[in-house]
Design a protein around this motif. Structure first.
Motif, PDB file in Angstrom:
ATOM      1  N   PRO A   8      -2.151  20.752  37.843  1.00 14.43           N
ATOM      2  CA  PRO A   8      -2.230  21.685  36.716  1.00 14.43           C
ATOM      3  C   PRO A   8      -1.695  23.063  37.111  1.00 14.43           C
ATOM      4  O   PRO A   8      -1.973  23.563  38.201  1.00 14.43           O
ATOM      5  N   ARG A   9      -0.898  23.656  36.225  1.00 12.05           N
ATOM      6  CA  ARG A   9      -0.326  24.970  36.512  1.00 12.05           C
ATOM      7  C   ARG A   9      -1.376  26.049  36.268  1.00 12.05           C
ATOM      8  O   ARG A   9      -1.995  26.095  35.215  1.00 12.05           O
ATOM      9  N   LEU A  10      -1.577  26.911  37.265  1.00 12.15           N
ATOM     10  CA  LEU A  10      -2.544  28.004  37.144  1.00 12.15           C
ATOM     11  C   LEU A  10      -1.867  29.157  36.420  1.00 12.15           C
ATOM     12  O   LEU A  10      -0.945  29.781  36.938  1.00 12.15           O
ATOM     13  N   ARG A  11      -2.312  29.448  35.219  1.00 11.15           N
ATOM     14  CA  ARG A  11      -1.709  30.508  34.422  1.00 11.15           C
ATOM     15  C   ARG A  11      -2.401  31.848  34.667  1.00 11.15           C
ATOM     16  O   ARG A  11      -1.779  32.892  34.673  1.00 11.15           O
ATOM     17  N   TYR A  12      -3.718  31.794  34.835  1.00 12.10           N
ATOM     18  CA  TYR A  12      -4.506  33.009  35.035  1.00 12.10           C
ATOM     19  C   TYR A  12      -5.376  32.830  36.274  1.00 12.10           C
ATOM     20  O   TYR A  12      -6.221  31.945  36.314  1.00 12.10           O
ATOM     21  N   ASP A  13      -5.155  33.659  37.266  1.00 11.97           N
ATOM     22  CA  ASP A  13      -5.887  33.557  38.527  1.00 11.97           C
ATOM     23  C   ASP A  13      -7.156  34.396  38.428  1.00 11.97           C
ATOM     24  O   ASP A  13      -7.297  35.437  39.060  1.00 11.97           O
ATOM     25  N   ALA A  18     -13.133  32.124  29.917  1.00 13.72           N
ATOM     26  CA  ALA A  18     -12.078  32.092  28.904  1.00 13.72           C
ATOM     27  C   ALA A  18     -10.721  31.847  29.552  1.00 13.72           C
ATOM     28  O   ALA A  18      -9.894  31.086  29.038  1.00 13.72           O
ATOM     29  N   ALA A  19     -10.482  32.479  30.698  1.00 16.01           N
ATOM     30  CA  ALA A  19      -9.230  32.267  31.412  1.00 16.01           C
ATOM     31  C   ALA A  19      -9.110  30.821  31.878  1.00 16.01           C
ATOM     32  O   ALA A  19      -8.027  30.229  31.831  1.00 16.01           O
ATOM     33  N   HIS A  20     -10.218  30.238  32.320  1.00 12.72           N
ATOM     34  CA  HIS A  20     -10.196  28.830  32.732  1.00 12.72           C
ATOM     35  C   HIS A  20      -9.822  27.937  31.554  1.00 12.72           C
ATOM     36  O   HIS A  20      -9.014  27.009  31.701  1.00 12.72           O
ATOM     37  N   SER A  21     -10.388  28.216  30.371  1.00 14.97           N
ATOM     38  CA  SER A  21     -10.039  27.439  29.185  1.00 14.97           C
ATOM     39  C   SER A  21      -8.555  27.556  28.875  1.00 14.97           C
ATOM     40  O   SER A  21      -7.883  26.562  28.573  1.00 14.97           O
ATOM     41  N   LEU A  22      -8.035  28.788  28.968  1.00 13.18           N
ATOM     42  CA  LEU A  22      -6.622  29.006  28.663  1.00 13.18           C
ATOM     43  C   LEU A  22      -5.722  28.368  29.710  1.00 13.18           C
ATOM     44  O   LEU A  22      -4.584  27.972  29.398  1.00 13.18           O
ATOM     45  N   ASN A  23      -6.203  28.244  30.937  1.00 13.12           N
ATOM     46  CA  ASN A  23      -5.436  27.519  31.948  1.00 13.12           C
ATOM     47  C   ASN A  23      -5.215  26.065  31.549  1.00 13.12           C
ATOM     48  O   ASN A  23      -4.230  25.443  31.921  1.00 13.12           O
ATOM     49  N   LEU A  24      -6.141  25.522  30.776  1.00 16.14           N
ATOM     50  CA  LEU A  24      -6.077  24.114  30.383  1.00 16.14           C
ATOM     51  C   LEU A  24      -5.405  23.897  29.036  1.00 16.14           C
ATOM     52  O   LEU A  24      -4.645  22.941  28.856  1.00 16.14           O
ATOM     53  N   ILE A  25      -5.681  24.777  28.060  1.00 15.82           N
ATOM     54  CA  ILE A  25      -5.174  24.548  26.697  1.00 15.82           C
ATOM     55  C   ILE A  25      -4.485  25.780  26.121  1.00 15.82           C
ATOM     56  O   ILE A  25      -4.330  25.898  24.906  1.00 15.82           O
ATOM     57  N   GLY A  26      -4.045  26.685  26.991  1.00 18.84           N
ATOM     58  CA  GLY A  26      -3.508  27.951  26.510  1.00 18.84           C
ATOM     59  C   GLY A  26      -2.012  28.003  26.303  1.00 18.84           C
ATOM     60  O   GLY A  26      -1.496  28.993  25.792  1.00 18.84           O
ATOM     61  N   ASP A  27      -1.292  26.947  26.691  1.00 19.61           N
ATOM     62  CA  ASP A  27       0.149  26.967  26.472  1.00 19.61           C
ATOM     63  C   ASP A  27       0.480  26.876  24.988  1.00 19.61           C
ATOM     64  O   ASP A  27      -0.291  26.336  24.190  1.00 19.61           O
ATOM     65  N   ARG A  28       1.669  27.373  24.631  1.00 23.29           N
ATOM     66  CA  ARG A  28       2.123  27.291  23.250  1.00 23.29           C
ATOM     67  C   ARG A  28       2.119  25.826  22.796  1.00 23.29           C
ATOM     68  O   ARG A  28       2.532  24.948  23.533  1.00 23.29           O
ATOM     69  N   TRP A  29       1.625  25.587  21.613  1.00 22.78           N
ATOM     70  CA  TRP A  29       1.531  24.291  20.947  1.00 22.78           C
ATOM     71  C   TRP A  29       0.329  23.457  21.381  1.00 22.78           C
ATOM     72  O   TRP A  29      -0.053  22.524  20.679  1.00 22.78           O
TER      73      TRP A  29
END
Length: 218
Positions: A8-13, A18-29
């Motif tokens: 999994p790509r780490l988007r927010y270190d 909330a950042a953990h959630s966005l790491n999983l489902i935060g990409d566009r679409w």
């Protein structure tokens, strides 16, 4: 699948939940892919039909990411994608985003509305404080998708069906049916104009649709 694609790509270190959630489902679409699977498993092309702006390659990538995150599961033999328990738990997040959208400017209801999007929005925009004893059953047909919506206890429960078994069935695409649910034009006039169709009790249909308001609710 490559070794790199499995990580999994780490988007927010950050350690923020909330950042953990966005790491999983935060990409566009990603959240909209979840939206399209909320009521029923679907094949790739049916998911894409509910997301007309997405390319096949991007959808493939998002489904792979969501599967890796444990949000989606893929039956490779049948070619069907379905939400996991964790994926279904995203519904309140989508509903909260709908509520938030009502308090910020810029919403354009003339843009594409998928059947799943309309069903979720109706769950959000039901008039509050309805008598708990009030009950109703509605059917919605979108051609390749159909739903039953049950009103009970001041809430609606929606499920995908092959053919609705309800006192009335509203038919049309997502935008047409959204006009019937939220627009100012009376249902009989929309039916007469060919905007939507109603099979069954049109009076019951109009009464049911009057229970929804596209406005901020306390």
């Amino acid at each position: 699948m490559s070794k790199q694609a499995e990580i999994p790509r780490l988007r927010y270190d950050e350690g923020c939940l909330a950042a953990h959630s966005l790491n999983l489902i935060g990409d566009r679409w990603a959240l909209l892919v979840v939206r399209e699977l909320m009521f029923a498993p679907k094949r790739f092309q049916m998911i894409r039909a509910g997301l007309p702006g997405i390319t096949a390659s991007v959808l493939t990538g998002r489904l792979a990411q969501l599967t890796q995150a444990g949000v989606v599961e893929h039956d490779e033999r049948l070619g069907i994608y379905a939400l996991t328990e964790a994926g279904r738990a995203v519904l309140p997040v989508l509903e909260a985003l709908c509520r938030w959208a009502l308090i910020v400017p810029g919403h354009d209801p003339s843009r594409f509305i998928s059947p799943s999007a309309l069903m979720i929005s109706m769950g959000v925009n039901l008039i509050r404080d309805l008598p708990p004893e009030r009950r109703a059953l509605a059917g919605f047909s979108f051609g390749n998708e159909a739903f039953e919506m049950q009103l009970a206890g001041g809430k609606v429960q929606t499920r995908a069906v092959t053919r609705p078994a309800a006192p009335f069935i509203l038919s049309g695409n997502g935008n047409q049916q959204a006009m019937a649910v939220y627009g100012p034009v009376p249902l009989p006039k929309l039916v007469a104009g060919g905007v939507v169709g109603v099979e069954g009790d049109i009076a019951a249909a109009g009464e049911f649709l009057s229970l929804f308001r596209l406005e901020r609710q306390a």
